[in-house]
Design an enzyme around this catalytic site. Sequence first.
Site, PDB file in Angstrom:
ATOM      1  N   CYS A   1       0.847  -1.197   0.000  1.00  0.00           N
ATOM      2  CA  CYS A   1       0.000   0.000   0.000  1.00  0.00           C
ATOM      3  C   CYS A   1       0.881   1.245   0.000  1.00  0.00           C
ATOM      4  CB  CYS A   1      -0.914   0.028   1.212  1.00  0.00           C
ATOM      5  SG  CYS A   1      -1.832   1.590   1.320  1.00  0.00           S
ATOM      6  N   ILE A   2       0.682   2.083  -0.987  1.00  0.00           N
ATOM      7  CA  ILE A   2       1.581   3.223  -1.167  1.00  0.00           C
ATOM      8  C   ILE A   2       1.438   4.240  -0.031  1.00  0.00           C
ATOM      9  CG2 ILE A   2      -0.015   4.422  -2.743  1.00  0.00           C
ATOM     10  CD1 ILE A   2       2.549   5.344  -4.263  1.00  0.00           C
TER      11      ILE A   2
END
Lengths: 133, 119
Positions: free
Chosen positions: A80-81
């Site tokens: 997840c960025i």
Amino acid sequence: MATMKFTLALFSAPTSPASRRALRFAEAALAGGHEIVRIFFYQEGVHGASANLVTPQDEPDLARQWQDFITAHGLDGVVCIAAALRRGVLDGQEARRYARPAANVASGWALSGLGQLHEAVQQSDRLVCFGGP
Amino acid sequence: MARSLLLIARQAPWSGLAAREALDIVLAGGAFDLPMAMLFLDDGVFQLAAAQQPAAVQQKDLTANLQALQLFGVEELYAAGRSLRERGLAEDALGLPVRLLDDAELTALLDRFDEVITL
């Protein structure tokens, strides 16, 4: 035996027992002929994508094991960025975007959004979560 | 048919990133119009308290994000009645409209969803 499609979500750091359990589960799933649609790393799990973890030689290096596993089987490991940025886990593009001195995401990982978790769940028979706060 | 997801939020809003990141999963799914619900359990019910003062601990206010749930089409919001009672939180002290569930209803809720994420 019918095979299943799994999505795995990992919420804890590679130093956690949950990370080890998740990796062993993933290995067993593939060994049993099942499919892993995606492995999604969220919250502290994003540290598993860091190439900068240095583990003493006589201790298991879970981050390295995850990377080897994902590479060896050509799996879709997504980090997840937003969670990664908050924790200093950056690829080259993000390091440039935010003018940070170094990128530390190991090869084989993709930084992307939470939509990737939902998309994988929709393509899977089962979501299995490991770890958490 | 789309697979349904129940997110169980168990962390207090002052617990660090956990509460916010759990909520972000639901908000992201709402953008895809997926069938989702949220259950506030254990310390997670503190997220529902009205009149929070997060600035006192240098935190952003989570309640604005919670209010966005309904804008994102996530209308099924539940809280465990037992968790509220254990923490002395009255239903009229909540800032978000949630349905309170007793223990038997919690079990039924969990059975109803294809997937469950607990954070």
